[in-house]
Design a protein around this motif. Structure first.
Motif, PDB file in Angstrom:
ATOM      1  N   UNK A 181       0.829  -1.208   0.000  1.00  0.00           N
ATOM      2  CA  UNK A 181       0.000   0.000   0.000  1.00  0.00           C
ATOM      3  C   UNK A 181       0.863   1.258   0.000  1.00  0.00           C
ATOM      4  N   UNK A 182       1.956   1.229   0.755  1.00  0.00           N
ATOM      5  CA  UNK A 182       2.842   2.381   0.797  1.00  0.00           C
ATOM      6  C   UNK A 182       3.542   2.578  -0.551  1.00  0.00           C
ATOM      7  N   UNK A 183       3.919   1.481  -1.192  1.00  0.00           N
ATOM      8  CA  UNK A 183       4.500   1.598  -2.531  1.00  0.00           C
ATOM      9  C   UNK A 183       3.498   2.204  -3.504  1.00  0.00           C
ATOM     10  N   UNK A 184       2.261   1.742  -3.474  1.00  0.00           N
ATOM     11  CA  UNK A 184       1.235   2.292  -4.363  1.00  0.00           C
ATOM     12  C   UNK A 184       1.057   3.792  -4.144  1.00  0.00           C
ATOM     13  N   UNK A 185       1.113   4.206  -2.874  1.00  0.00           N
ATOM     14  CA  UNK A 185       0.997   5.634  -2.590  1.00  0.00           C
ATOM     15  C   UNK A 185       2.175   6.404  -3.177  1.00  0.00           C
TER      16      UNK A 185
ATOM     17  N   UNK B  94       0.051   4.844  -8.173  1.00  0.00           N
ATOM     18  CA  UNK B  94      -0.414   3.810  -9.109  1.00  0.00           C
ATOM     19  C   UNK B  94      -1.911   3.854  -9.377  1.00  0.00           C
ATOM     20  N   UNK B  95      -2.625   4.779  -8.736  1.00  0.00           N
ATOM     21  CA  UNK B  95      -4.041   4.956  -9.112  1.00  0.00           C
ATOM     22  C   UNK B  95      -4.154   5.489 -10.531  1.00  0.00           C
ATOM     23  N   UNK B  96      -3.077   6.088 -11.028  1.00  0.00           N
ATOM     24  CA  UNK B  96      -3.035   6.578 -12.411  1.00  0.00           C
ATOM     25  C   UNK B  96      -2.860   5.403 -13.368  1.00  0.00           C
ATOM     26  N   UNK B  97      -3.661   5.366 -14.430  1.00  0.00           N
ATOM     27  CA  UNK B  97      -3.574   4.358 -15.496  1.00  0.00           C
ATOM     28  C   UNK B  97      -3.747   2.922 -14.962  1.00  0.00           C
ATOM     29  N   UNK B  98      -4.486   2.764 -13.879  1.00  0.00           N
ATOM     30  CA  UNK B  98      -4.819   1.428 -13.376  1.00  0.00           C
ATOM     31  C   UNK B  98      -3.577   0.580 -13.128  1.00  0.00           C
ATOM     32  N   UNK B  99      -2.586   1.198 -12.468  1.00  0.00           N
ATOM     33  CA  UNK B  99      -1.319   0.494 -12.250  1.00  0.00           C
ATOM     34  C   UNK B  99      -1.199  -0.083 -10.843  1.00  0.00           C
TER      35      UNK B  99
ATOM     36  N   UNK C 255       5.225  -9.615  -6.179  1.00  0.00           N
ATOM     37  CA  UNK C 255       5.705 -10.335  -7.354  1.00  0.00           C
ATOM     38  C   UNK C 255       5.075  -9.847  -8.655  1.00  0.00           C
ATOM     39  N   UNK C 256       4.138  -8.908  -8.557  1.00  0.00           N
ATOM     40  CA  UNK C 256       3.595  -8.288  -9.780  1.00  0.00           C
ATOM     41  C   UNK C 256       4.520  -7.201 -10.343  1.00  0.00           C
ATOM     42  N   UNK C 257       5.470  -6.753  -9.537  1.00  0.00           N
ATOM     43  CA  UNK C 257       6.295  -5.615  -9.920  1.00  0.00           C
ATOM     44  C   UNK C 257       7.479  -6.069 -10.770  1.00  0.00           C
ATOM     45  N   UNK C 258       7.725  -5.357 -11.846  1.00  0.00           N
ATOM     46  CA  UNK C 258       8.858  -5.601 -12.730  1.00  0.00           C
ATOM     47  C   UNK C 258       9.776  -4.385 -12.727  1.00  0.00           C
TER      48      UNK C 258
ATOM     49  N   UNK D 140       5.956   4.606 -15.556  1.00  0.00           N
ATOM     50  CA  UNK D 140       5.652   5.230 -14.268  1.00  0.00           C
ATOM     51  C   UNK D 140       6.900   5.939 -13.739  1.00  0.00           C
ATOM     52  N   UNK D 141       6.844   7.261 -13.534  1.00  0.00           N
ATOM     53  CA  UNK D 141       8.054   7.984 -13.115  1.00  0.00           C
ATOM     54  C   UNK D 141       8.553   7.584 -11.735  1.00  0.00           C
TER      55      UNK D 141
END
Length: 680
Positions: free
Chosen positions: A191-195, A199-204, A210-213, A223-224
């Motif tokens: 959750x902290x990473x998403x903040x 990642x609310x932008x462009x449904x990211x 393990x979803x992160x590349x 994603x900047x």
């Protein structure tokens, strides 16, 4: 996050103890018939070479196959150098794996952001996150360190070589795993990473680690926040690799350990503020870059920057060139005397050692046209004669070792600001962070102002003037530190596109320049960049380019305004009283003359001393326990006169009031009394 060079190191520092100023080179004896090695040592003694880096690319020579080690040739070379009284900067040999290793373990090869593998045949064909590579590399380091750790000729350990020059960013599966681990340590929760990444932008939005590349190439911009963190991770990953080699060496040796940084105009992937506390002496590689308009000014910048990384302490120039390099589009040979001027410019700015790549110019390989101490033409050459002359002068400069450069002005530099400010989607791709830094530094350099390069979290209290060029990303704590510096009586000049985002690359709302609005007494509603080649005028008659802003002065005094362009009539240069100090703002890229004039006004207001001389003359003073030395490096064809008193070391002449520095020459005065900075 970045760490300042002045913070306490993570490991106990070991002194790099050399007698005087080191004069050295890289030596690659494996490229030459052993019959020539004895001659090489004798020629080194003739030239005054007293520090030689060996075994930098020795992996395939000392470890020619799996489980096979042969140190006989390296033993011979070390003993020849030792017998010749030459100290050794011993490489760990891990900079490029041999073909047998990449054949046996192709999984160690790096992957680029398009998902394709890069293959052997060049150098640094390895992934920084590969546990397989690390296992083999550390096994090699153990063999080398155990064999030579107590050898009396070894004065310095050289970990790998130019770490991250080619392989800093790897996008393979191992790197992805390591990146996720780094992110989990940084953020603690998804959750902290998403903040942090927005990642609310462009449904990211991510729901599991393990979803992160890594930020592989996408069909759109990436994603900047992800890209910024990948730069941070990649720098940390290579730093962790450095630490792992250093830890092995420490088990067998008490000698100082370092690696060669690349503080230069085209290497941007490693945050050396975090690296500097980890080395026992800061070392840098620098080559004149003729792709730049002012390569000599960039040399001064790199030297001052390296000194900043060293926290003001002396440092080592690990590599430079006697003449042309081989990797630029046009490789320009140095003119007579330029070798000496360039080398002593580094000494003037704090280097306690000057080393060259390499001893003999290679007859084969990718760098066969790179200049060397012994050129293809041999010792009957102008380059060799200048090398011998320089070696004699370096020996006479031994008394300078350990002294420091004193500066009253500083330029703030941030890798986070570089990575974030030069992102894929930004207001103008004509605006680049390093260009802004160079413009500010060059203006100060041309004014004869000695400059330190410092991190955003540095203690600024010792400086009368601090310049923040394009500090796009800044943390709350660092912004508060800069505000406190001004409130306490400091003077700061901040340029456009500064203070815009926080450490998560999140825009600071309420008007630009977010973090510095109150300090500067301004509020910017909108950026109004200019097209390439477009020039605008200011009310003062100055001209500018690249950028304008729709700016309001809230408490600031307006010093100049845009006369035309999209921001016509709007303030362009302001000054705001804040506490006991003042904060200046520049909302455009002033042309060189106008920028220099503005900084002259700011420096005068701040009480910063200037050396005479002009833009093509370096005048720097080093001060130590035994006195001061004034370096004057005249890059022009014209003679220069200035005030000085003492003994001139290059010629041996006494100086009583007036020093003559012929065009293209260097003069170094052992001052009889310490002259006030600026009067020279």
């Amino acid at each position: 996050m970045s760490r300042a060079a002045h913070e306490k190191p993570r490991v106990s520092a070991r002194d790099f103890a050399h007698d005087g100023i080191a004069f050295g080179c890289d030596y690659n004896p494996e490229q030459w018939d052993p019959a020539i090695w004895t001659e090489d040592v004798e020629l080194m003694r003739t030239a005054g070479v007293d520090l030689v880096a060996i075994n930098i690319f020795g992996w395939s020579q000392i470890n020619p196959g799996l489980g096979v080690f042969d140190f006989s040739a390296l033993d011979t070379v070390i003993e020849l150098l030792h017998a010749g009284g030459i100290r050794i900067n011993l490489g760990t040999a891990t900079s490029s794996p041999p073909p047998w290793l990449t054949t046996l373990h192709p999984e160690i090869l790096p992957v680029t952001d398009d998902g394709t593998t890069r293959f052997p045949g060049g150098r640094q064909a390895w992934c920084p996150s590969s546990p397989v590579f690390r296992r083999y590399a550390l096994a090699l380091v153990e063999q080398v360190a155990e064999r030579y750790g107590a050898h009396p000729a070894v004065e310095l350990w050289h970990v790998s070589n130019e770490l991250g020059c080619h392989n800093a960013l790897c996008y393979c599966a191992e790197s992805a795993t390591a990146f996720r681990r780094w992110l989990e340590n940084r953020y603690g929760s998804i959750d902290e990473l998403n903040r942090a990444w927005g990642t609310s932008f462009w449904s990211q939005r991510y729901s599991a680690w393990d979803e992160i590349l890594p930020p592989l190439q996408t069909l759109s911009s990436r994603n900047p926040g992800q890209m910024l963190d990948f730069h941070r991770f990649s720098s940390d990953e290579l730093l962790d690799y450095y630490r792992s080699e250093a830890a092995v060496i420490r088990r067998f040796s008490e000698v100082a350990i370092t690696t060669n940084f690349m503080v230069t105009s085209h290497i941007r992937n490693l945050d050396y503020w975090s690296w500097a506390p980890e080395v026992d002496i800061v070392a840098n590689d620098h080559y004149l870059d003729h792709r730049l308009e002012e390569p000599t000014a960039e040399l001064a910048f790199a030297a001052d920057f390296t000194r900043g990384l060293a926290g003001g302490a002396p440092w080592l120039l690990m590599e430079t060139a006697t003449s042309a390099v081989n990797w630029q589009p046009h490789n320009i040979a140095k003119t007579p005397g330029e070798l000496t001027r360039n080398a002593l410019a580094h000494v003037a700015r704090g280097a306690d050692g000057i080393c060259f790549f390499q001893w003999r110019a290679s007859a084969q390989g990718s760098e066969k046209f790179h200049s060397a101490l012994v050129p293809h033409a041999g010792t009957d050459s102008a380059v060799w004669r200048e090398v011998v002359e320089l070696g004699g002068l370096i020996e006479r400069l031994g008394e300078v070792a350990g002294s420091r450069v004193v500066a009253e002005a500083a330029v703030v530099f941030s890798w986070d600001a570089w990575w974030a400010g030069d992102g894929e989607n930004r207001p103008s791709h004509s605006v680049a962070y390093l260009d802004q830094v160079h413009a500010a530094y060059n203006a100060l350099h041309d004014l004869g102002i000695t400059v330190d390069i410092v991190p955003p979290d540095a203690d600024l209290s010792a400086y009368k003037l601090v310049v923040l060029p394009g500090l796009h990303l800044v943390t709350d704590a660092d912004a508060a530190g800069i505000e406190s510096y001004v409130a306490g009586g400091g003077h700061v000049l901040i340029t456009f596109y500064s203070g815009i985002v926080d450490e998560d690359d999140r825009v600071r709302l309420g008007g630009y320049p977010g973090a510095f609005r109150d300090l500067l007494g301004i509020r910017v509603e909108e950026f109004a960049p200019l097209l390439p080649g477009q020039s605008i005028g200011l009310a003062s008659g100055a001209s500018a380019r690249l950028w304008t802003e729709r700016l309001q002065a809230t408490s600031a005094e307006v010093l100049d305004s845009f006369a035309d362009g999209p921001a016509a009539g709007i303030p362009a240069v302001t000054r705001n009283a804040h506490g006991s100090g003042s904060a200046w703002y520049v909302a455009t890229m002033l042309e060189d003359g106008a920028y220099r004039n503005l900084l002259a006004d700011v420096a005068r207001s701040a009480g910063v001393a200037r050396h005479p001389g002009g833009e093509d003359v370096d005048i720097v003073r080093r001060v130590g326990d035994t006195g001061s030395h004034l370096f004057v490096i005249n890059h022009t064809a014209d003679d220069l006169e200035l005030q000085a008193t003492g003994e001139e070391i290059v010629t041996g002449a006494s100086v009583t009031g007036t020093l003559l520095v012929p065009g293209g020459s260097v003069r170094i005065v052992r001052e009889s009394t310490t002259t006030q900075e600026g009067t020279a």
